[in-house]
Write a protein that holds these residues in place. Structure first.
Motif: not given
Length: 92
Positions: A84-85, A88-89
């Motif tokens: 997920s991180i 996002h980036f």
């Protein structure tokens, strides 16, 4: 009794605000459906899905007793978090 209370509280808190509860809330906004019908249908679905989880968990514990299941679950949650991180980036 203490174990039942712990399980109840854990599942109750985990279910608050999840997509199942939101779907049930949306069904309840339909004036053509009786609220009691919605309650019993959603409750029955939760009972059925919980029964499947208990059966699979019991079978999994029986066949996978050598593997630390809590460790595998923890690794899975960490992997989902990292994914997920990254998403996002990466702008996904």
């Amino acid at each position: 009794m203490q174990q039942m209370l712990a399980i109840f509280i854990t599942v109750f808190l985990a279910e608050l605000g999840d997509k199942t509860q939101l779907a049930t809330l949306l069904f309840a906004t339909d004036r053509q459906q009786h609220p009691v019908l919605i309650f019993f249908a959603a409750g029955g679905a939760l009972v059925a899905s919980t029964a499947v989880a208990v059966v699979l968990g019991t079978a999994g514990a029986h066949y996978l007793s050598a593997i630390p299941l809590k460790l595998l679950a923890g690794i899975g949650f960490v992997a989902i978090g990292l994914w997920s991180i990254y998403a996002h980036f990466a702008g996904a």
